[in-house]
Every structure is written in C-alpha cells, then in structure tokens.
Design a protein around this motif. Structure first.
Motif, PDB file in Angstrom:
ATOM      1  N   GLY A 164      -0.796  -0.558   5.677  1.00 28.76           N
ATOM      2  CA  GLY A 164      -0.242  -0.679   4.477  1.00 28.76           C
ATOM      3  C   GLY A 164      -1.246  -0.939   3.400  1.00 28.76           C
ATOM      4  N   GLN A 165      -0.990  -1.056   2.320  1.00 27.01           N
ATOM      5  CA  GLN A 165      -2.047  -1.370   0.966  1.00 27.01           C
ATOM      6  C   GLN A 165      -1.543  -2.737   0.624  1.00 27.01           C
ATOM      7  OE1 GLN A 165      -2.690   2.181  -1.158  1.00 27.01           O
ATOM      8  NE2 GLN A 165      -1.246   3.256  -0.255  1.00 27.01           N
ATOM      9  N   ALA A 166      -2.755  -3.219   0.342  1.00 31.76           N
ATOM     10  CA  ALA A 166      -2.750  -4.609  -0.434  1.00 31.76           C
ATOM     11  C   ALA A 166      -4.207  -5.104  -1.206  1.00 31.76           C
ATOM     12  CB  ALA A 166      -2.405  -5.761   0.752  1.00 31.76           C
ATOM     13  N   SER A 226       2.540  -1.239  -2.257  1.00 31.16           N
ATOM     14  CA  SER A 226       1.530  -1.634  -2.462  1.00 31.16           C
ATOM     15  C   SER A 226       1.488  -3.191  -3.115  1.00 31.16           C
ATOM     16  CB  SER A 226       0.722  -0.909  -3.431  1.00 31.16           C
ATOM     17  OG  SER A 226       0.578   0.455  -3.232  1.00 31.16           O
ATOM     18  N   ALA A 264       4.967  -4.647   2.453  1.00 33.09           N
ATOM     19  CA  ALA A 264       3.822  -3.581   2.583  1.00 33.09           C
ATOM     20  C   ALA A 264       4.061  -2.699   3.682  1.00 33.09           C
ATOM     21  CB  ALA A 264       2.439  -4.210   2.854  1.00 33.09           C
ATOM     22  N   ILE A 308      -2.636  -6.391   6.763  1.00 31.52           N
ATOM     23  CA  ILE A 308      -1.487  -5.343   6.022  1.00 31.52           C
ATOM     24  C   ILE A 308      -2.340  -4.083   6.379  1.00 31.52           C
ATOM     25  CG2 ILE A 308      -0.955  -4.460   3.881  1.00 31.52           C
ATOM     26  CD1 ILE A 308       0.119  -7.540   3.220  1.00 31.52           C
TER      27      ILE A 308
END
Ligand SMILES: NC(=O)c1ccc[n+]([C@@H]2O[C@H](COP(=O)([O-])OP(=O)(O)OC[C@H]3O[C@@H](n4cnc5c(N)ncnc54)[C@H](O)[C@@H]3O)[C@@H](O)[C@H]2O)c1
Length: 272
Positions: free
Chosen positions: A74-76, A50, A45, A69
């Motif tokens: 980030g993307q999660a 993703s 991430a 994240i």
C-alpha cells in the motif's frame, strides 16, 4: 403488480474482479499512529487508498504503521501535528497540498476524524485544562478539518467524512467520563448537521459509535471499569480495532453513497 425495474437493479456481477475501491483516492486518518486509527489507515490502504498517517508528537509509531502498509503493497506517508492547538490543525491542513509529492493537487477524498482523548474522574474535580483538552481535540479539530475537507471535496463533487464518535455519544451509562460524553454528543450532532449541508454537494458525512475497543485509550483487563464495560455489551467482550476499520471501509466505499448523516453503532450491543 409493480414491475422490477432492471435499470435500478443492475447487478454488479463483476464485483470480485473490480479494482480496489479506493484506488487513486487520498485519505487522511487523524491519530492513526496506533489503535483504531492505525487499523482504519491499514484497511483503507489495503483497499487502494493513499493514506496520510497522522500522529500527534512522536513519529516512531506512525513510521511503523507506514512501513507495515508499504510492506503490504500500500501507499502511506506520516505527518505530525498537535490537533489540540489551532496552529497544529492548520499545519495538518497545509500538509494535504504537499503529501505524495503533490500528486493529488490539494484534493482530499476521505477524511476520518479519529484522534481523540478521554480523562477518567469525577466531573466536580475536573480542571479547566481538561475541558480545553477534551473539546479542542475531540470537537474543535474535527470541525476545522471537516470545513477544509468539505471545501476540497466540493470542488470534485464527491467525498467522505467519517467522524469517530462513541457509544458515549448517545447515552451515558457510566459515571466519570462526563466531559468525554459531552464531546462525543457534540461530534454526533456535528455529523448530522453537516450531512445536511454537504449531502447536496456529493459528500457524505457519517459517524461511527464504537463501544469498548481494546486500545491504549481503554481501561486494562482487571480494572473495574473494564469489567463494567464488558457487562454493558451483550456479546460479553471488548471489540477489536479491525471491527471499527470494517465499518469505516463501508462508510468510505463508493457503494455507501446513500448513507448520510448516520452514526453507525458498532458497540457489541452496548446501546441496544
Ligand atoms: N477505545 C475505545 O474503547 C473507544 C471507544 C469509542 C470511541 N473511541 C474513539 O476512537 C478514537 C481512537 O481511539 P483509540 O482507542 O484508538 O485511542 P488511542 O489513544 O490508541 O489513539 C488516539 C489517537 O489520537 C491521537 N492523539 C492524541 N492526542 C492528540 C493530539 N493532541 N493531537 C493529535 N492527535 C492526538 C494519538 O496520537 C492516537 O493516535 C478516539 O476518538 C476515541 O474517542 C475509542
């Protein structure tokens, strides 16, 4: 004398200015609510992916990983599924179409088969349930997920499958983990066999063979098994989850496109 062919030796002088390597890529990391999987999810991430943070039963820790994240930019998203059952594995596969609002349209770019289990004890006292538990989670689930991922990746002509095996996947230096060893040898062989089939489709399939890493799965300091494992390394310590995440980031990286069928040893010298 052989001339250096600049066509094949173009330097990437813009390396530091490049966008993150996994930008716009969807990664699934099984068992990433804690331990090695959580570190791999966070690392992918941070490098732009993703990430589907998969957990087995309780979502609380997966949600914590997702929150960390997101806080880091980030993307999660968290998805739960029991990978010791066929139904659970199918439900995780089905979720790939739906995550991130369907933005990836069923595509999957990186699959990390990390979820795994071990039960310590003499083989002659092991139960049938223990065989099933080891083999369903450590072998069957990675096989089923890789089959689905391979089909998705074949459509785009690229992808990365990374199987977290073990230093116990090529040697048996300690007693009491025979079933675990059997599953990790199987995963090692699966990685090599599948790399032959998917390499021509633009998909690499590699494994990582960690030595003893400090997680909830490993013995605690003071336990005789802990000390025995430290002695088997040449660096004299357990490894850290980030050291495995770094290896996964390498294998997932676009620059690793010529690395295929490798079981990368990250074991502090255990199997030297
Ligand atoms: N820790 C070590 O020393 C070590 C060494 C070599 C290899 N490994 C391998 O690394 C991987 C991760 O191990 P770890 O040390 O982070 O362990 P861990 O116990 O901290 O994490 C295991 C993960 O697997 C998931 N999991 C367990 N049962 C599941 C099930 N039925 N369905 C779905 N998910 C399930 C858990 O939720 C967890 O996220 C495993 O495959 C393990 O065999 C670990």
């Amino acid at each position: 004398m052989r001339k250096t062919c600049i066509r094949y030796a173009t330097l990437n002088l813009k390396g530091n200015k490049m966008s993150k390597p996994f930008e716009n890529k969807l990664a699934l990391v099984t068992g990433s609510s804690r331990g090695i999987g959580a570190a791999i999810a966070a690392r992918l991430a941070a490098d732009g992916a993703s990430v589907i943070v998969h957990y087995a039963a309780s979502s609380a820790r997966a949600e914590e990983v997702v929150e960390q994240i997101r806080k880091a930019g980030g993307q999660a998203e968290a998805v739960g599924a029991d990978l010791s059952s066929v139904e659970g594995t199918k439900s995780l596969i089905a979720s790939i179409d739906k995550v991130f609002g369907g933005k990836f349209g069923g595509r999957l770019d990186i699959l990390v088969n990390n979820a795994g289990t071990v039960e310590y004890g003499p083989f002659l006292e092991s139960s049938d349930e223990s065989y099933d538990k080891h083999f369903n989670l450590n072998v069957r689930a990675p096989i089923a997920l890789s089959k689905d991922a391979g089909k998705r990746m074949a459509k785009t002509g690229s992808g990365r499958i990374i199987n977290i095996a073990s230093a116990f996947g090529e040697a048996a230096p300690l007693p009491g983990v025979t079933l675990y060893i059997a599953t990790k040898f199987a995963l090692h062989g699966f990685t090599r066999g599948l790399s032959r089939e998917l390499g021509p489709l633009g998909i690499t399939v590699n494994g990582i063979q960690p030595g003893p890493i400090d997680t909830e799965l490993s013995p605690n300091p003071g336990d005789p098994a802990y000390d025995a494992m430290v002695k088997l390394t040449s660096v004299g310590r357990f490894g850290r989850v980030n050291e495995i995440a770094a290896a996964a980031a390498y294998l997932a990286h676009p620059d690793a496109s010529f690395t295929n069928g490798e079981n990368l040893t990250v074991d502090g010298g255990w199997n030297a």
